[in-house]
Motif scaffolding. Structure first.
Motif, PDB file in Angstrom:
ATOM      1  N   MET A 203       0.740  -1.174   0.099  1.00 59.06           N
ATOM      2  CA  MET A 203       0.111  -0.273   0.136  1.00 59.06           C
ATOM      3  C   MET A 203       0.849   1.294   0.138  1.00 59.06           C
ATOM      4  O   MET A 203       0.566   2.316  -0.784  1.00 59.06           O
ATOM      5  N   SER A 204       1.765   1.358   0.860  1.00 61.83           N
ATOM      6  CA  SER A 204       2.628   2.314   0.902  1.00 61.83           C
ATOM      7  C   SER A 204       3.388   2.575  -0.137  1.00 61.83           C
ATOM      8  O   SER A 204       3.614   3.920  -0.646  1.00 61.83           O
ATOM      9  N   ALA A 205       4.011   1.696  -0.985  1.00 60.98           N
ATOM     10  CA  ALA A 205       4.758   1.891  -2.174  1.00 60.98           C
ATOM     11  C   ALA A 205       3.951   2.501  -3.150  1.00 60.98           C
ATOM     12  O   ALA A 205       4.058   3.479  -3.901  1.00 60.98           O
ATOM     13  N   TYR A 206       2.623   2.031  -3.264  1.00 61.98           N
ATOM     14  CA  TYR A 206       1.831   2.300  -4.507  1.00 61.98           C
ATOM     15  C   TYR A 206       1.404   3.975  -4.120  1.00 61.98           C
ATOM     16  O   TYR A 206       1.250   4.810  -4.801  1.00 61.98           O
ATOM     17  N   LEU A 207       1.032   4.146  -2.865  1.00 65.50           N
ATOM     18  CA  LEU A 207       0.711   5.490  -2.481  1.00 65.50           C
ATOM     19  C   LEU A 207       1.772   6.561  -2.436  1.00 65.50           C
ATOM     20  O   LEU A 207       1.714   7.802  -3.008  1.00 65.50           O
ATOM     21  N   LEU A 208       2.965   6.097  -2.234  1.00 64.91           N
ATOM     22  CA  LEU A 208       4.247   6.872  -2.477  1.00 64.91           C
ATOM     23  C   LEU A 208       4.481   7.246  -3.842  1.00 64.91           C
ATOM     24  O   LEU A 208       4.608   8.367  -4.262  1.00 64.91           O
ATOM     25  N   LYS A 209       4.402   6.247  -4.939  1.00 67.93           N
ATOM     26  CA  LYS A 209       4.608   6.650  -6.172  1.00 67.93           C
ATOM     27  C   LYS A 209       3.515   7.756  -6.489  1.00 67.93           C
ATOM     28  O   LYS A 209       3.797   8.545  -7.424  1.00 67.93           O
ATOM     29  N   ASN A 210       2.236   7.493  -6.291  1.00 68.59           N
ATOM     30  CA  ASN A 210       1.195   8.349  -6.850  1.00 68.59           C
ATOM     31  C   ASN A 210       1.230   9.849  -6.179  1.00 68.59           C
ATOM     32  O   ASN A 210       1.221  10.828  -6.677  1.00 68.59           O
ATOM     33  N   VAL A 211       2.049   9.983  -4.889  1.00 64.23           N
ATOM     34  CA  VAL A 211       2.102  11.267  -4.003  1.00 64.23           C
ATOM     35  C   VAL A 211       3.211  11.917  -5.055  1.00 64.23           C
ATOM     36  O   VAL A 211       3.314  13.149  -5.230  1.00 64.23           O
ATOM     37  N   LEU A 212       4.374  11.099  -5.213  1.00 63.63           N
ATOM     38  CA  LEU A 212       5.486  11.600  -6.138  1.00 63.63           C
ATOM     39  C   LEU A 212       5.073  12.096  -7.442  1.00 63.63           C
ATOM     40  O   LEU A 212       5.309  13.333  -7.981  1.00 63.63           O
ATOM     41  N   ASP A 213       4.285  11.354  -8.132  1.00 62.42           N
ATOM     42  CA  ASP A 213       3.542  11.777  -9.465  1.00 62.42           C
ATOM     43  C   ASP A 213       2.804  12.990  -9.412  1.00 62.42           C
ATOM     44  O   ASP A 213       2.822  13.743 -10.048  1.00 62.42           O
ATOM     45  N   ALA A 214       2.051  13.049  -8.146  1.00 65.47           N
ATOM     46  CA  ALA A 214       0.934  14.145  -7.995  1.00 65.47           C
ATOM     47  C   ALA A 214       1.762  15.171  -7.832  1.00 65.47           C
ATOM     48  O   ALA A 214       1.218  16.530  -8.356  1.00 65.47           O
ATOM     49  N   LYS A 215       2.749  15.540  -7.291  1.00 67.87           N
ATOM     50  CA  LYS A 215       3.422  16.587  -6.910  1.00 67.87           C
ATOM     51  C   LYS A 215       3.916  17.343  -8.099  1.00 67.87           C
ATOM     52  O   LYS A 215       3.842  18.622  -8.332  1.00 67.87           O
ATOM     53  N   ARG A 216       4.340  16.650  -9.297  1.00 70.99           N
ATOM     54  CA  ARG A 216       4.596  17.057 -10.617  1.00 70.99           C
ATOM     55  C   ARG A 216       3.302  17.425 -11.386  1.00 70.99           C
ATOM     56  O   ARG A 216       3.238  18.405 -11.798  1.00 70.99           O
ATOM     57  N   LEU A 217       2.341  16.670 -11.042  1.00 71.10           N
ATOM     58  CA  LEU A 217       1.124  16.907 -12.049  1.00 71.10           C
ATOM     59  C   LEU A 217       0.465  18.229 -11.306  1.00 71.10           C
ATOM     60  O   LEU A 217      -0.342  18.924 -12.173  1.00 71.10           O
ATOM     61  N   MET A 218       0.446  18.605 -10.028  1.00 69.08           N
ATOM     62  CA  MET A 218      -0.292  19.450  -9.446  1.00 69.08           C
ATOM     63  C   MET A 218       0.407  20.883 -10.067  1.00 69.08           C
ATOM     64  O   MET A 218      -0.170  21.878 -10.247  1.00 69.08           O
ATOM     65  N   LYS A 219       1.800  20.785 -10.124  1.00 68.48           N
ATOM     66  CA  LYS A 219       2.480  21.967 -10.893  1.00 68.48           C
ATOM     67  C   LYS A 219       2.008  22.104 -12.168  1.00 68.48           C
ATOM     68  O   LYS A 219       1.831  23.358 -12.745  1.00 68.48           O
ATOM     69  N   TRP A 220       1.818  21.119 -13.038  1.00 72.06           N
ATOM     70  CA  TRP A 220       1.263  21.182 -14.303  1.00 72.06           C
ATOM     71  C   TRP A 220      -0.252  21.804 -14.346  1.00 72.06           C
ATOM     72  O   TRP A 220      -0.579  22.413 -15.205  1.00 72.06           O
ATOM     73  N   ALA A 221      -1.001  21.283 -13.295  1.00 73.97           N
ATOM     74  CA  ALA A 221      -2.482  21.847 -13.312  1.00 73.97           C
ATOM     75  C   ALA A 221      -2.464  23.297 -13.159  1.00 73.97           C
ATOM     76  O   ALA A 221      -3.295  23.935 -13.850  1.00 73.97           O
ATOM     77  N   ASP A 222      -1.612  23.728 -12.330  1.00 72.03           N
ATOM     78  CA  ASP A 222      -1.602  25.245 -12.239  1.00 72.03           C
ATOM     79  C   ASP A 222      -1.234  25.945 -13.389  1.00 72.03           C
ATOM     80  O   ASP A 222      -1.786  26.894 -13.795  1.00 72.03           O
ATOM     81  N   THR A 223       0.006  25.465 -14.076  1.00 67.52           N
ATOM     82  CA  THR A 223       0.415  26.051 -15.358  1.00 67.52           C
ATOM     83  C   THR A 223      -0.291  26.018 -16.427  1.00 67.52           C
ATOM     84  O   THR A 223      -0.520  26.947 -17.137  1.00 67.52           O
ATOM     85  N   ILE A 224      -1.034  25.070 -16.691  1.00 68.46           N
ATOM     86  CA  ILE A 224      -2.016  24.669 -17.591  1.00 68.46           C
ATOM     87  C   ILE A 224      -3.131  25.383 -17.555  1.00 68.46           C
ATOM     88  O   ILE A 224      -3.739  25.974 -18.315  1.00 68.46           O
ATOM     89  N   ALA A 225      -3.625  25.513 -16.261  1.00 66.27           N
ATOM     90  CA  ALA A 225      -4.939  26.273 -15.899  1.00 66.27           C
ATOM     91  C   ALA A 225      -4.360  27.762 -16.250  1.00 66.27           C
ATOM     92  O   ALA A 225      -5.360  28.518 -16.879  1.00 66.27           O
ATOM     93  N   ALA A 226      -3.419  28.325 -16.037  1.00 65.25           N
ATOM     94  CA  ALA A 226      -2.941  29.782 -16.165  1.00 65.25           C
ATOM     95  C   ALA A 226      -3.022  29.819 -17.703  1.00 65.25           C
ATOM     96  O   ALA A 226      -3.436  30.850 -18.372  1.00 65.25           O
TER      97      ALA A 226
END
Length: 496
Positions: A203-226
């Protein structure tokens, strides 16, 4: 030459975890960890020899068989039987990068000296990690309580010369480990099989990978929204700090500040608008993205606590002279965190798709479906369908797994977390967000092409210059799946 990361009692931060995930570090036990591991094992051996009372998992059966005492001469066989019988995974094979994280997290948890395993066992796990030998593990089979029993059993099989491993992308029998690497099968000591299987590392490994991916995607979400905000010729007043000071949610304030910074110097943003207000998918980016960021903070804190914890059972407390059978393997905290994260990330895709819809609607001086000759060309009509389909799937995947429980082990394990299901379906949600954002950037780039009489901000113009070198403006209909794939590739490989 590989950098060595020493396993010790230091808290693993996301920065360290990100480095270990993305770079080829070698692991080694620190002197501190070696001493703790050996001390706990010596204590367990002495306790086992001196005690006539049953010690769960050491000289007893498991689960509902916990009251059956096992003879001393069969304790090693007991552990091997445990590993083999619990290797009941099925479904898709777990990706190698997830397995690598599982190895790291299992090594970390065992290194604290509360598990009673031998130093040799931990060092064998380190050998697998350092040589990029990845046990074949399957996605389905864990209830998320009593630990991730099935997937962790598959993780443990190669230690005893059984199961399969992936080496350089090829699936091999674990028997190759002795001939190719000199890693003879281990003879598991008392409790070692149980220590390997009890834990939340799947569980932890899956959640960790998703958190690391989400950190990148959240930056993109703001940039693309702008980018979409300028593409739709929106007002910038909703991002004024005064608005957010009177409703000071941390994520909301952060997002508004980021949007203002990204749009600074934009001619499009600065010119006088005909429209007094904008649709919520543009106007409320700080509120929606910000709420997701705040939720992700909770997820990150929960995950960091879990990663830096001991999650097997029973736990060995040398100084206190206690061996305690508890429930640290129960994944409820991870299950709830995974469900919360799925909802938070799904909303990023939900609002992104609404901006996509607005951009192709033929409003604000933009051509219908963002193409010069609509009718003859369908343009960007169907990418919006694709985004809508993915958004709908995410909504289905956001049904919480953590509220479910099915009784197992003859009633002994009568409440389980279903955290493994929560974490694996979360991966699908996060993967889907990347696709939706890639489609939005494809649309926003196209829409800004029709506003070329004015420029956006320097940061957005530079981004689009790089983007359009890979994903050019669409002048007439083409296979849009190819353009979406290129857009996804850009998000994965372009640093922002």
């Amino acid at each position: 030459m590989s950098t060595i990361h020493y396993i010790d009692s230091s808290v693993l931060s996301f920065e360290t975890l990100n480095d270990l995930y993305n770079k080829r570090y070698k692991l080694a036990l620190s002197e501190e960890s070696s001493v703790k591991i050996k001390k706990a094992r010596a204590y367990l051996d002495a306790k086992q020899n001196d005690s006539k009372s049953p010690i769960y998992g050491v000289n007893t059966g498991f689960g509902s068989l916990c009251n059956i005492k096992i003879d001393k001469d069969k304790l090693a066989l007991l552990q091997e039987n445990l590993v083999m019988s619990h290797a009941c995974g099925t479904g898709d094979r777990v990706e190698d990068d997830i397995v690598k994280l599982m190895l790291l997290l299992k090594i970390q948890s065992l290194s604290y000296g509360y598990s009673g395993v031998s130093k040799e066992l931990v060092e064998r796990l380190i050998e697998l990690y350092n040589n990029e030998i990845f046990p074949v593990i399957y996605e389905q089979g864990s209830l998320g309580a009593s630990g991730d029993l099935a997937p962790l059993a598959h993780l443990a099989l190669p230690l005893i010369g059984k199961g399969k491993v992936v080496i350089n992308g090829r699936i091999e029998s674990s028997e190759i480990l002795e001939t190719k690497f000199g890693l003879a099968p281990l003879k598991l000591k008392s409790k070692e099989g149980l220590a390997l299987l009890n834990g939340t590392q799947f569980m932890s490994a899956y959640l960790l990978k998703n958190v690391l991916d989400a950190k990148r995607l959240m930056k993109w979400a703001d940039t693309i929204a702008a980018t979409s905000i300028d593409a739709f010729d929106c007002n910038t007043s909703p991002y004024d700090p005064l608005v957010h000071q009177v409703r000071p949610h941390k994520g909301q304030i952060e997002t508004a500040k980021i949007i203002k910074k990204l749009l600074f110097g934009s001619e499009i943003s600065a010119h006088t608008k005909q429209n007094v207000q904008d649709p919520y998918s543009f106007r409320c980016v700080p509120q929606v993205h910000g709420a997701s960021k705040d939720a992700l903070r909770y997820v990150e804190q929960t995950l960091l606590t879990e990663i830096n914890s001991v999650t097997d059972n029973p736990n060995v407390f040398v100084e206190e002279d206690k061996i305690i059978s508890g429930g640290n393997f129960h994944g409820q905290s991870l299950a709830i965190a995974s469900d919360v994260m799925a909802i938070a990330m799904s909303e990023i895709g939900n609002i992104s798709e609404r901006r996509i819809y607005q951009l192709v609607s033929g409003l604000r001086g933009l051509p219908t479906f963002l193409v010069s000759s609509p009718g003859l060309n369908s343009g960007f009509m169907i990418p919006q369908y694709t985004a809508a389909s993915i958004v709908s799937q995410n909504k289905q995947l956001c049904t919480p797994a953590s509220v479910d429980s099915i009784v197992s082990s003859n009633g002994q394990e009568d409440h389980v977390s279903m955290g493994a299901n929560a974490a694996t379906k979360l991966s699908k949600v996060v993967c889907n967000i990347e696709k939706i954002l890639a489609i939005e950037l494809l649309n926003a780039s196209q829409a800004l092409y029709f506003r070329s009489q004015m420029k956006s901000s320097n940061s957005i113009e530079l981004l689009l210059k790089d983007y359009r070198s890979l994903v050019p403006i669409v002048k007439e209909d083409k296979i849009m799946a190819d353009e979406i794939d290129k857009s996804i590739f850009f998000l994965r490989n372009h640093k922002i």
